[in-house]
Write an enzyme that holds these catalytic residues in place. Structure first.
Site, PDB file in Angstrom:
ATOM      1  N   ASP A  10       0.486  -1.423   0.597  1.00 29.78           N
ATOM      2  CA  ASP A  10      -0.063  -0.005  -0.030  1.00 29.78           C
ATOM      3  C   ASP A  10       0.761   1.273  -0.194  1.00 29.78           C
ATOM      4  OD1 ASP A  10      -2.846   1.494   1.877  1.00 29.78           O
ATOM      5  OD2 ASP A  10      -1.696   1.917   0.891  1.00 29.78           O
ATOM      6  N   ASP A 105      -3.420   2.146  -5.117  1.00 33.45           N
ATOM      7  CA  ASP A 105      -2.046   2.372  -4.434  1.00 33.45           C
ATOM      8  C   ASP A 105      -1.776   1.229  -3.728  1.00 33.45           C
ATOM      9  OD1 ASP A 105      -3.850   2.935  -2.533  1.00 33.45           O
ATOM     10  OD2 ASP A 105      -2.186   4.223  -1.810  1.00 33.45           O
ATOM     11  N   GLU A 106      -3.396   0.133  -4.160  1.00 36.09           N
ATOM     12  CA  GLU A 106      -2.588  -1.289  -3.379  1.00 36.09           C
ATOM     13  C   GLU A 106      -2.728  -2.033  -4.512  1.00 36.09           C
ATOM     14  OE1 GLU A 106      -6.010  -1.867   0.502  1.00 36.09           O
ATOM     15  OE2 GLU A 106      -5.792   0.100  -0.753  1.00 36.09           O
TER      16      GLU A 106
HETATM   17  P1  TTP Z   1      -5.395   5.069   0.846  1.00 34.17           P
HETATM   18  O1  TTP Z   1      -4.696   4.122   0.770  1.00 34.17           O
HETATM   19  O2  TTP Z   1      -6.108   4.744   1.979  1.00 34.17           O
HETATM   20  O3  TTP Z   1      -4.681   6.236   1.924  1.00 34.17           O
HETATM   21  P2  TTP Z   1      -3.142   6.422   1.674  1.00 34.17           P
HETATM   22  O4  TTP Z   1      -2.244   5.753   0.619  1.00 34.17           O
HETATM   23  O5  TTP Z   1      -3.523   7.962   1.252  1.00 34.17           O
HETATM   24  O6  TTP Z   1      -2.311   6.553   3.111  1.00 34.17           O
HETATM   25  P3  TTP Z   1      -2.121   5.841   3.721  1.00 34.17           P
HETATM   26  O7  TTP Z   1      -1.944   4.637   2.464  1.00 34.17           O
HETATM   27  O8  TTP Z   1      -0.261   5.775   4.246  1.00 34.17           O
HETATM   28  O9  TTP Z   1      -2.272   5.666   4.897  1.00 34.17           O
HETATM   29  O10 TTP Z   1      -6.340   5.170  -0.350  1.00 34.17           O
HETATM   30  C1  TTP Z   1      -5.218   5.614  -1.513  1.00 34.17           C
HETATM   31  C2  TTP Z   1      -5.499   6.957  -2.233  1.00 34.17           C
HETATM   32  O11 TTP Z   1      -6.609   6.549  -2.794  1.00 34.17           O
HETATM   33  C3  TTP Z   1      -5.459   7.917  -1.874  1.00 34.17           C
HETATM   34  O12 TTP Z   1      -4.262   8.812  -1.967  1.00 34.17           O
HETATM   35  C4  TTP Z   1      -5.940   8.891  -2.527  1.00 34.17           C
HETATM   36  C5  TTP Z   1      -7.600   8.472  -2.302  1.00 34.17           C
HETATM   37  N1  TTP Z   1      -8.226   8.588  -1.418  1.00 34.17           N
HETATM   38  C6  TTP Z   1     -10.125   8.934  -2.014  1.00 34.17           C
HETATM   39  O13 TTP Z   1      -9.957   9.715  -2.644  1.00 34.17           O
HETATM   40  N2  TTP Z   1     -10.426   8.713  -0.724  1.00 34.17           N
HETATM   41  C7  TTP Z   1     -10.770   8.483   0.655  1.00 34.17           C
HETATM   42  O14 TTP Z   1     -12.257   8.325   0.887  1.00 34.17           O
HETATM   43  C8  TTP Z   1      -9.558   7.479   0.668  1.00 34.17           C
HETATM   44  C9  TTP Z   1      -9.535   6.245   1.549  1.00 34.17           C
HETATM   45  C10 TTP Z   1      -8.317   7.594  -0.650  1.00 34.17           C
HETATM   46 MG    MG Z   2      -2.271   3.916   0.455  1.00 32.72          MG
END
Ligand code: TTP
Ligand code: MG
Length: 356
Positions: A10, A105-106
């Site tokens: 992630d 991203d995951e």
């Molecule tokens: P995440 O992997 O949930 O969050 P992140 O990568 O920003 O942070 P981390 O993993 O370090 O906790 O989500 C990936 C991307 O998806 C995030 O950068 C933006 C998008 N996203 C949204 O647009 N809305 C949301 O509610 C979430 C959770 C994520």
């Molecule tokens: Mg993330």
């Protein structure tokens, strides 16, 4: 189900990290990516500095502005996120065909077949994180475990920029201390129902009988009972069959020397052979791509009668394609080598990478 090795990767504060990479003055600053504060914009994500102010994903932008008035607010650039996402997914597929992306991203990766006594899953995860950083200048967190549930739990435990392993020794302790809301599939409504029934932690969940859980949560009861015990048999579901394997490199400065470019093509042929060996495939087409100093892209492809996979074969063909393609007058900034039209390898066309 037999023993498996699963990695969950992630990216850290993904949208915000991409913005911070591209605007170095934002480094170390509270950065919030999202819609406009006027109207009903919400936060997509926030850098860890901004999270200290209580800002988080899905929060109304107006509220974020109140909590973090001095933050740097940026509207999303989806094309950039998409580009980075394609790069990381491509890296994953260079290690295993069994990749299940969950979002941009995951992803889950099943790497069971790659693990050897001298190459534990955690080392593979580390290589992947390093390759992501080299290719995108972005950090990712990885979780390594023996099933999907625990791998995903692990990747979130030490964010950002970390690697966490959950194995048979530490799984029980980790699960017992976990807040019930952290169990996958436990959303806010389920969490409330859990709390109403005295379940706050993994230990509380563990203490319930399977019958009680089925009584409370219906069909999901069985899954919850298993989760408390670290059991999850769900497979990593790969979403597509890989059609080609390629590697490319951008030169630090534009290059016109054949010697230097061919040296790079040699390295890329090696790298491509290594990736083919990992996924036990060979291919019937070789493509060489170059990008000129003016960002024009040219490519040339050769189709073969028999599939190849070893570094020498790839290099020989790439060499001839390159000599056809290259204009001696024009410096180039990027070169790439791809093997496509893949099929499963037979013994005859294996490469040295199969034997190390
Ligand atoms: P995440 O992997 O949930 O969050 P992140 O990568 O920003 O942070 P981390 O993993 O370090 O906790 O989500 C990936 C991307 O998806 C995030 O950068 C933006 C998008 N996203 C949204 O647009 N809305 C949301 O509610 C979430 C959770 C994520
Ligand atoms: Mg993330």
């Amino acid at each position: 189900m037999s023993e498996r090795r699963i990695i969950h990767i992630d990216m850290d504060y993904f949208y915000a990290q991409v913005e911070m990479r591209d605007q170095p003055k934002l480094k170390g600053k509270p950065v919030i990516v999202g819609g406009k504060a006027s109207g009903r914009g919400v936060v997509s994500t926030a850098s860890y500095e901004a999270r200290k102010y209580g800002v988080h994903s899905a929060m109304p932008m107006a509220q974020a502005h109140k909590l973090c008035p001095d933050g740097y607010y940026i509207t999303p650039h989806f094309d950039k996120y998409k580009e980075a996402s394609e790069k990381i997914m491509n890296i994953f597929r260079g290690y295993t065909e069994i990749v299940e992306p969950l979002s941009l991203d995951e992803a889950y990766l099943d790497i069971t077949h790659l693990v050897r006594p001298d190459l534990p899953a955690s080392r593979i995860a580390q290589y992947i994180r390093e390759e992501i950083f080299q290719t995108t200048q972005l950090t990712a967190s990885a979780g390594v475990s023996y099933n999907k549930f625990l791998a995903k739990l692990a990747s979130g435990m030490n964010k950002p920029n970390n690697l966490t392993v959950i194995n048979y020794h530490n799984a029980h302790d980790i699960l017992m201390n976990l807040d019930i809301g952290e169990f996958r599939g436990v959303g806010s409504a389920t969490k409330k129902k859990m709390n109403d029934n005295g379940i706050y932690t993994g230990q509380d969940l563990y203490n319930k009988s399977e019958r009680e859980l089925i009584h409370l949560f219906g069909k999901r009861g069985h899954g919850l009972y298993n989760k408390a015990r670290g059991i999850d048999d769900s497979p990593v579901k790969s979403t597509r069959v890989r059609k080609s394997v390629g590697t490319e490199r951008t030169f630090a400065t534009d290059v016109n020397s054949d010697e230097e470019i061919l040296h790079k093509i040699h390295e890329l042929s090696d790298k491509t052979a290594e990736r083919l060996a990992r996924i036990q495939k060979s291919g019937k087409t070789v493509t060489v791509k170059i990008k000129t100093f003016k960002f024009e892209t040219f490519s040339k492809q050769k189709s073969l009668r028999d599939p190849i996979r070893n570094e020498t074969d790839i290099y020989n063909i790439a060499y001839s394609l390159y000599t056809d393609l290259k204009d001696p007058e024009v410096p180039i900034r990027l070169v790439g080598v791809t093997v496509g039209n893949l099929e499963r390898s037979t013994y005859e066309n294996m490469s040295i990478y199969d034997f190390i």
